[in-house]
Design an enzyme around this catalytic site. Structure first.
Site, short mmCIF file in Angstrom:
data_model
loop_
_atom_site.label_atom_id
_atom_site.label_comp_id
_atom_site.label_asym_id
_atom_site.label_seq_id
_atom_site.Cartn_x
_atom_site.Cartn_y
_atom_site.Cartn_z
N HIS A 153 -11.09 8.57 8.81
CA HIS A 153 -10.16 9.65 9.18
C HIS A 153 -8.90 9.64 8.33
O HIS A 153 -8.17 10.63 8.29
CB HIS A 153 -9.77 9.53 10.66
CG HIS A 153 -10.91 9.89 11.57
ND1 HIS A 153 -11.02 11.11 12.17
CD2 HIS A 153 -12.01 9.19 11.94
CE1 HIS A 153 -12.12 11.15 12.89
NE2 HIS A 153 -12.74 9.99 12.78
N ASP A 360 -1.62 11.83 4.36
CA ASP A 360 -2.30 12.03 5.64
C ASP A 360 -3.77 12.35 5.35
O ASP A 360 -4.06 13.10 4.40
CB ASP A 360 -1.67 13.23 6.38
CG ASP A 360 -1.65 13.04 7.88
OD1 ASP A 360 -2.53 12.34 8.41
OD2 ASP A 360 -0.74 13.60 8.53
P1 ADQ Z 1 -3.34 11.26 13.54
O1 ADQ Z 1 -2.60 10.43 12.55
O2 ADQ Z 1 -3.15 10.91 14.96
O3 ADQ Z 1 -4.90 11.29 13.24
P2 ADQ Z 1 -3.12 14.29 13.40
O4 ADQ Z 1 -4.24 14.78 12.57
O5 ADQ Z 1 -1.85 15.00 13.11
O6 ADQ Z 1 -2.75 12.76 13.24
O7 ADQ Z 1 -3.54 14.51 14.92
C1 ADQ Z 1 -2.64 14.32 15.93
C2 ADQ Z 1 -3.14 14.98 17.23
O8 ADQ Z 1 -2.31 14.49 18.25
C3 ADQ Z 1 -3.00 16.49 17.17
O9 ADQ Z 1 -4.07 17.09 17.84
C4 ADQ Z 1 -1.69 16.74 17.90
O10 ADQ Z 1 -1.62 17.94 18.63
C5 ADQ Z 1 -1.61 15.56 18.86
N1 ADQ Z 1 -0.17 15.23 19.03
C6 ADQ Z 1 0.71 14.91 18.08
N2 ADQ Z 1 1.94 14.77 18.62
C7 ADQ Z 1 1.82 15.01 19.93
C8 ADQ Z 1 2.74 15.05 21.03
N3 ADQ Z 1 4.05 14.86 20.90
N4 ADQ Z 1 2.24 15.32 22.25
C9 ADQ Z 1 0.93 15.55 22.41
N5 ADQ Z 1 0.03 15.56 21.42
C10 ADQ Z 1 0.46 15.29 20.20
C11 ADQ Z 1 -5.81 10.71 12.28
C12 ADQ Z 1 -5.44 10.89 10.81
C13 ADQ Z 1 -5.25 12.37 10.50
C14 ADQ Z 1 -6.52 13.15 10.87
C15 ADQ Z 1 -6.95 12.82 12.29
C16 ADQ Z 1 -8.30 13.45 12.62
O11 ADQ Z 1 -4.23 10.16 10.52
O12 ADQ Z 1 -4.95 12.56 9.13
O13 ADQ Z 1 -6.26 14.54 10.78
O14 ADQ Z 1 -7.05 11.42 12.48
O15 ADQ Z 1 -9.29 13.08 11.68
#
Ligand code: ADQ
Length: 476
Positions: A153, A360
Site C-alpha cells: 500500500h 504517499d
Molecule cells: P493511509 O496512510 O492511512 O493509508 P490514506 O490513503 O490517506 O492514508 O487513507 C486514509 C483514510 O483514513 C481515508 O479513507 C480517510 O478518510 C481516513 N481518515 C483520515 N483522517 C481521518 C480522520 N481525521 N477521521 C476519520 N478518518 C480519517 C495507506 C497508504 C496510502 C494508501 C492507503 C490505501 O499510506 O498511501 O492510499 O493505504 O492503499
C-alpha cells in the site's frame, strides 16, 4: 467458492470502529462479494497471547495478540522505524537494529503458524503491506503451495535507497515467494523491477522465477480507489447534517481542508508553512479564509511522532498568533478522528482540498475530496506530485510539497479559479476516479493472482531499460 484469506497487520472487525483506516475502505467490496477470512494482530499486547475468531455473515475475523517484545521489535521497531521511513524515502529517520529484524521475522512465523491451522488446499491468500513481506516464505516452508499474492500500500523506493537498508538482501528477495506482487503505481513497480535486476540479475520482463520450485512471480500495478458514487451520495447527504451545517456556518468565507493522519510522510508542517506564506503575501484574504486541518494522532509511542505532534501544533499556534483577529482564526487544527459521514460533509463544504504528502502510496483523502464535490460548483484539489494519486489526477493543481512558495502560489490560484476552469478540471478528475473505482480493485488483483493458464487481463508491466548484471554484493 474458494475462500480468500486476507492477512494484514490490523484487522477491521465490523462495528468495532466508526472511522475506518485506508485498508478497510479498500477491502470493503472484496469482503462483501467473497467468503473471506481476515487474519491479523488484535491490537492487544499480552504476556499470554490469545487467538480468537469472530464471525460476521459469510466472513470470519481471526485476531491474535502480540507479546510485549514482539510489539516493540516487530511493530514499533522494524515495521515503523525501518520499513515505513525507508519506503517513504526517509533514510534519515530509519533506526535499524538486528533485534527488531528478528522480532519482525518471528511475528511473521507466528502468523504463518496461526494460518496453517485453518488454511485449506484451495484457499487463496492475499497479504497486505510492509509488515508481512516474509509471510509467503514462512507459509511455503510449512508446505503451503497455493496461490499467494502481496499488495504494497505504500511506495517502494528505487534500489539506490532500498539497498541502504541493512539486510535488504535478506528481506526484499523474499517477495519472490509470492505468485503476484502488486503496487500502487507503475513507478513503484519499476523500482522493484530495477532492484531485482540490479541486485539479483533478474531478467527485465514480467514473469520472474525467483521463488522455490518452478513458480514464477508476476508484478502488477493496481492503483487503489474509493467507492466513488456511494461516497458522492454520502457527501450530498452529509453536507446537510446539523453538525456539518454548524461547522460550515462557523467558518466565514473560503474554506481550505486538510485531512491527514499525524505522520511525517504527510508533510503537515510544510503545508502549514505554505499557508503562512500565502497569508503573508495576500493580505486581501485576511478575515475571509480558514484552513481546517483534521489530524488524528497515530503511533504516539514513537519519538518522531510525538515530536511531530508538538511541531504541528506549534506551527498552527504560530500562524494564529501572527495573523488572528478577535473575529478571525486563520487555522483550525483538530486533533481527533471524525466519522466518514462528517468528513464527507466537510470535504463537500471545502473550496480547496490541500493534500501535500512528501511521499504517499496513493492517498485516499485526495480521491474522497474529489468525489464529495458538487459538479456544478466544485472545489479545487491541490495535490503533491509525490502522492501515488498524482499519476491519475493530472488535472489537479500538482505541486512540489518541498517548495512552500509554490504551494502558496497554488493556494492563491485555487481560491481565485473561475467556475469554468473548476468544472473542467473536476470533470476530468471525476472520470479518473471512476476508472480506478475500488469496486473492481479486489477482483482485478484476485484475477491476476489466478494461475497463468486462467489469466486474462493483467496488463504486462514493461520496466524501463535496466542493467541485468547482478550487484557484486548479491553474489557474496
Ligand atoms: P493511509 O496512510 O492511512 O493509508 P490514506 O490513503 O490517506 O492514508 O487513507 C486514509 C483514510 O483514513 C481515508 O479513507 C480517510 O478518510 C481516513 N481518515 C483520515 N483522517 C481521518 C480522520 N481525521 N477521521 C476519520 N478518518 C480519517 C495507506 C497508504 C496510502 C494508501 C492507503 C490505501 O499510506 O498511501 O492510499 O493505504 O492503499
Amino acid at each position: 467458492m474458494a475462500r480468500i484469506f486476507i492477512i494484514s497487520n490490523r484487522v477491521a472487525i465490523p462495528g468495532a470502529s466508526d472511522h475506518p483506516g485506508g485498508l478497510e475502505v479498500v477491502l470493503k467490496a472484496t469482503l462483501r462479494t467473497h467468503p473471506c477470512v481476515w487474519l491479523g494482530w488484535s491490537g492487544e499486547v499480552s504476556e499470554k497471547p490469545r487467538t480468537r475468531t469472530v464471525t460476521n455473515r459469510s466472513n470470519s475475523y481471526i485476531v491474535t495478540d502480540l507479546k510485549p517484545e514482539d510489539f516493540d521489535e516487530y511493530y514499533n521497531g522494524f515495521a515503523n522505524r525501518v520499513l515505513w521511513p525507508i519506503f517513504h524515502y526517509r533514510l534519515d529517520l530509519a533506526e535499524f537494529s538486528r533485534r527488531d529484524l528478528s522480532g519482525y521475522m518471528r511475528v511473521n512465523e507466528h502468523f504463518a503458524d496461526e494460518l496453517v491451522k485453518v488454511l485449506e488446499p484451495d484457499d487463496i491468500v492475499w497479504v497486505h503491506d510492509y509488515h508481512l513481506i516474509p509471510l509467503a516464505k514462512a507459509l511455503r516452508a510449512r508446505g503451503f503451495g497455493n496461490r499467494i499474492g502481496f499488495f504494497l500500500h505504500i511506495p517502494l523506493p528505487p534500489p539506490e535507497i532500498l539497498t541502504a537498508m541493512p539486510n535488504h538482501e535478506r528481506l526484499i528477495p523474499l517477495l519472490g515467494e509470492y505468485d503476484l506482487v502488486g503496487f500502487q503505481t507503475d513507478g513503484d513497480a519499476a523500482n522493484f523491477a530495477r532492484y531485482l535486476a540490479k541486485e539479483l540479475g533478474a531478467p527485465s520482463h514480467m514473469s520472474l522465477r525467483l521463488g522455490s520450485g518452478d513458480r514464477a512471480m508476476r508484478i502488477g500495478t493496481f492503483p487503489v480507489g474509493i467507492e466513488t458514487h456511494p461516497f458522492t451520495r454520502l457527501a450530498r447527504r452529509a453536507v446537510k447534517t446539523p453538525f456539518a451545517r454548524q461547522v460550515i456556518e462557523s467558518l466565514p468565507g473560503t474554506l481550505i481542508i486538510g485531512v491527514d493522519r499525524l505522520d511525517y510522510s504527510k508533510g503537515i508542517t510544510l503545508k502549514l508553512e505554505a499557508y503562512e506564506r500565502f497569508l503573508a503575501a495576500h493580505p486581501q484574504w485576511h478575515g475571509r479564509i480558514t484552513y481546517l486541518q483534521i489530524t488524528p494522532k497515530s503511533r504516539s509511542q514513537i519519538k518522531e511522532y510525538s515530536e511531530m505532534e508538538t511541531a504541528v501544533s506549534s506551527a498552527a499556534g504560530r500562524i494564529n498568533g501572527a495573523f488572528s483577529e478577535a473575529s478571525w482564526t486563520p487555522v483550525r487544527y483538530v486533533n481527533r478522528p471524525y466519522s466518514r459521514t462528517t468528513l464527507a460533509g466537510l470535504y463537500a463544504a471545502a473550496d480547496v482540498g490541500l493534500v501535500t504528502p512528501m511521499r504517499d502510496g496513493m492517498n485516499l483523502v485526495a480521491k474522497e475530496y474529489v468525489a464529495a464535490q458538487d459538479p456544478e460548483n466544485p472545489g479545487v484539489l491541490i495535490l503533491s506530485r509525490f502522492a501515488g494519486a498524482a499519476d491519475e489526477f493530472r488535472d489537479a493543481l500538482l505541486v512540489n510539497p518541498y517548495d512552500p512558495d509554490a504551494v502558496a502560489a497554488a493556494i492563491a490560484r485555487a481560491v481565485a479559479m473561475p467556475l469554468s476552469e473548476r468544472k473542467a478540471r473536476h470533470g476530468e478528475l471525476y472520470a479518473a476516479l471512476l476508472r480506478s473505482d475500488i469496486s473492481h480493485w479486489g477482483d482485478k488483483f484476485l484475477k491476476a493472482l489466478e494461475p497463468p493458464d486462467r489469466q486474462g487481463g493483467l496488463r504486462d508491466f514493461i520496466p524501463p531499460a535496466m542493467e541485468s548484471k547482478p550487484h557484486p554484493a548479491a553474489r557474496q
